[in-house]
Design a protein around this motif. Structure first.
Motif, PDB file in Angstrom:
ATOM      1  N   PHE A  41      40.193  54.728  42.449  1.00  0.00           N
ATOM      2  CA  PHE A  41      39.698  53.192  42.979  1.00  0.00           C
ATOM      3  C   PHE A  41      40.599  52.740  44.038  1.00  0.00           C
ATOM      4  O   PHE A  41      40.046  51.991  44.930  1.00  0.00           O
ATOM      5  CB  PHE A  41      39.812  52.321  41.667  1.00  0.00           C
ATOM      6  CG  PHE A  41      38.424  52.291  40.599  1.00  0.00           C
ATOM      7  CD1 PHE A  41      37.208  51.786  41.123  1.00  0.00           C
ATOM      8  CD2 PHE A  41      38.630  52.899  39.549  1.00  0.00           C
ATOM      9  CE1 PHE A  41      36.124  51.846  40.522  1.00  0.00           C
ATOM     10  CE2 PHE A  41      37.404  52.956  38.392  1.00  0.00           C
ATOM     11  CZ  PHE A  41      36.247  52.325  39.119  1.00  0.00           C
TER      12      PHE A  41
ATOM     13  N   LEU B  30      39.192  54.248  47.421  1.00  0.00           N
ATOM     14  CA  LEU B  30      37.987  53.711  47.639  1.00  0.00           C
ATOM     15  C   LEU B  30      37.935  52.316  48.222  1.00  0.00           C
ATOM     16  O   LEU B  30      37.369  52.064  49.186  1.00  0.00           O
ATOM     17  CB  LEU B  30      37.050  53.877  46.485  1.00  0.00           C
ATOM     18  CG  LEU B  30      36.467  55.241  46.039  1.00  0.00           C
ATOM     19  CD1 LEU B  30      35.614  55.044  44.456  1.00  0.00           C
ATOM     20  CD2 LEU B  30      35.895  56.235  47.149  1.00  0.00           C
TER      21      LEU B  30
ATOM     22  N   THR C 200      34.255  52.718  52.948  1.00  0.00           N
ATOM     23  CA  THR C 200      33.639  53.296  51.669  1.00  0.00           C
ATOM     24  C   THR C 200      32.417  52.460  51.350  1.00  0.00           C
ATOM     25  O   THR C 200      32.154  50.998  51.567  1.00  0.00           O
ATOM     26  CB  THR C 200      34.504  52.586  50.488  1.00  0.00           C
ATOM     27  OG1 THR C 200      35.954  53.439  50.667  1.00  0.00           O
ATOM     28  CG2 THR C 200      33.930  53.037  49.167  1.00  0.00           C
TER      29      THR C 200
ATOM     30  N   ARG D 257      31.502  48.804  48.911  1.00  0.00           N
ATOM     31  CA  ARG D 257      33.113  48.484  48.508  1.00  0.00           C
ATOM     32  C   ARG D 257      33.156  47.268  47.510  1.00  0.00           C
ATOM     33  O   ARG D 257      33.865  47.219  47.085  1.00  0.00           O
ATOM     34  CB  ARG D 257      33.833  48.365  49.836  1.00  0.00           C
ATOM     35  CG  ARG D 257      35.183  48.346  49.414  1.00  0.00           C
ATOM     36  CD  ARG D 257      36.098  48.665  50.608  1.00  0.00           C
ATOM     37  NE  ARG D 257      35.978  47.754  51.734  1.00  0.00           N
ATOM     38  CZ  ARG D 257      37.007  47.682  52.542  1.00  0.00           C
ATOM     39  NH1 ARG D 257      37.960  48.224  52.413  1.00  0.00           N
ATOM     40  NH2 ARG D 257      36.735  46.727  53.461  1.00  0.00           N
TER      41      ARG D 257
ATOM     42  N   ILE E 293      32.046  47.921  44.383  1.00  0.00           N
ATOM     43  CA  ILE E 293      33.257  48.905  43.604  1.00  0.00           C
ATOM     44  C   ILE E 293      34.353  47.731  43.263  1.00  0.00           C
ATOM     45  O   ILE E 293      34.712  47.852  42.200  1.00  0.00           O
ATOM     46  CB  ILE E 293      33.689  49.965  44.630  1.00  0.00           C
ATOM     47  CG1 ILE E 293      32.740  50.908  44.890  1.00  0.00           C
ATOM     48  CG2 ILE E 293      34.971  50.582  44.108  1.00  0.00           C
ATOM     49  CD1 ILE E 293      33.175  51.950  45.842  1.00  0.00           C
TER      50      ILE E 293
ATOM     51  N   TYR F 213      36.421  47.454  34.875  1.00  0.00           N
ATOM     52  CA  TYR F 213      37.257  48.710  34.836  1.00  0.00           C
ATOM     53  C   TYR F 213      38.375  48.422  33.878  1.00  0.00           C
ATOM     54  O   TYR F 213      38.742  49.233  32.882  1.00  0.00           O
ATOM     55  CB  TYR F 213      37.756  48.987  36.071  1.00  0.00           C
ATOM     56  CG  TYR F 213      38.874  50.211  35.965  1.00  0.00           C
ATOM     57  CD1 TYR F 213      38.517  51.286  35.824  1.00  0.00           C
ATOM     58  CD2 TYR F 213      39.956  49.997  36.374  1.00  0.00           C
ATOM     59  CE1 TYR F 213      39.637  52.458  35.525  1.00  0.00           C
ATOM     60  CE2 TYR F 213      41.263  50.936  36.198  1.00  0.00           C
ATOM     61  CZ  TYR F 213      40.685  52.165  35.884  1.00  0.00           C
ATOM     62  OH  TYR F 213      41.735  52.975  35.919  1.00  0.00           O
TER      63      TYR F 213
END
Length: 365
Positions: free
Chosen positions: A109, A112, A118, A121, A124, A132
């Protein structure tokens, strides 16, 4: 009459440009400076060579017992034997794949999110911040999907350091922004509450906050409700760090020219649109160095959790130093712990410099 022709410029003297010119200008531009440079250079080279000789050339690297440390240099065998404790604390041996998976996914992570190109992003980042942490908590603690429960008092080493630092950094930033906006609010009650909160928490040492979070926080919960020690430490660190973060953000807000506020008002923007689209992006960009400096301080302050019975990477090092079988190798332990902290802090510092240069649009002087 022949016209005068100018000759091409001659190159500067070799001793005034390049490395030689820099040395003559900065280090050897006079008798006194030359003597000081020679003395300090000798001392620096001697120190570097001594450290290199102790840490590399004369060090012991391979072995499993104290008898393997037979040379005059560092005994890195001590670190290799205690490696799993430095990384995972007292996590059960059969379950070490869980913190290892946590380290691997966290590294992915971070890579990235740090890479500018990326794809997706933003999504993410939203997943990393909002979802997460719960997945990582379930993975490390267990109790779901057939995973064995591992109480947090068995966690330790770098695992505890990273968890406290990451949660403190991610959660304290939005709270700090809210407190900074509240302290600059035109509503007296909101402004007073935020001001009192910031000044109280900034006036109390973190060690006292951790003691209060560990001892007094359970008193505010209903009878029979038990709070994990790690959760209490996280709450204390977040509340403490948010107060400092608020002052950093407030400094950025005050640095924005008044015309930016007036232009946003002239466009008819609401308060939240004005802050979210005009003011805050500029304030956060200006305060990147201060924000990262606060993050670095928070990362190093995680070592204070030792006083409430939690063993971070420094606590594991101190505990290892008391092992009767390995007495006398405290230097290697502290050097290793210092190197771990330096790697993470230096990485945050360099990334902040890169981010500051990337977002530079004229404010930098």
């Amino acid at each position: 009459m022949a016209q005068h022709q100018f000759q091409p410029d001659l190159p500067p003297p070799a001793n005034t440009v390049g490395a030689v010119g820099w040395l003559r200008k900065n280090l050897f531009n006079g008798p006194v400076n030359s003597a000081v440079t020679v003395v300090l250079g000798y001392l620096a080279i001697s120190f570097v060579w001594y450290v290199f000789d102790w840490a590399i050339l004369k060090a012991d690297w391979v072995g499993t017992t104290r008898d393997a440390c037979s040379r005059e240099g560092a005994c890195w065998v001590f670190i290799s034997v205690r490696w799993e404790q430095f990384m995972y604390g007292f996590y059960p041996q059969a379950e070490l794949w869980r913190p290892r998976l946590f380290y691997a996914t966290l590294a992915i992570f971070v890579a990235l999110l740090a890479y500018e190109r990326t794809p997706k992003r933003l999504w993410i980042w939203l997943f990393f911040v909002n979802i997460y942490p719960f997945i990582a908590a379930a993975l490390l603690y267990g109790g779901v999907f057939g995973l064995e429960v591992v109480d947090t008092h068995k966690w330790g080493g770098l695992l505890v350091t990273l968890i406290i630092a990451l949660v403190g950094i991610i959660v304290s930033l939005p709270i700090g922004i809210a407190l900074a906006l509240g302290r600059r609010s035109e509503m007296p009650i909101i402004r007073s509450i935020c001001t009192v909160y910031i000044e109280v928490w900034r006036g109390v040492p973190l060690i006292t906050v951790l003691f209060m979070a560990s001892v007094m926080l359970p008193l505010f919960f209903s009878e029979g409700v038990e709070t994990d020690k790690l959760i209490r430490a996280l709450i204390g660190v977040i509340m403490f760090s948010a107060a400092y973060m608020a002052e950093v953000i407030r400094g950025g807000l005050q640095a924005i020219p008044k015309g930016q506020y007036e232009a946003a008002d002239a466009l008819g923007l609401t308060y939240w649109k004005k802050m979210g689209l005009i003011v805050l992006p500029q304030a956060l960009k200006i305060t990147i160095p201060s924000i990262v400096n606060t993050f670095i301080g928070l990362f190093k302050d995680t070592s204070l959790v030792l006083i409430i019975g939690m063993f971070d990477v420094l606590g594991i090092g101190q505990a290892a130093n008391t092992d009767p079988e390995w007495l006398g190798f405290a230097t290697e332990s502290y050097v290793f712990v210092a190197l771990v902290f330096w790697v993470f802090c230096f990485g945050m510092s360099r990334y902040s410099i890169w981010l500051e240069n990337k977002l530079h649009t004229g404010h930098k002087r």
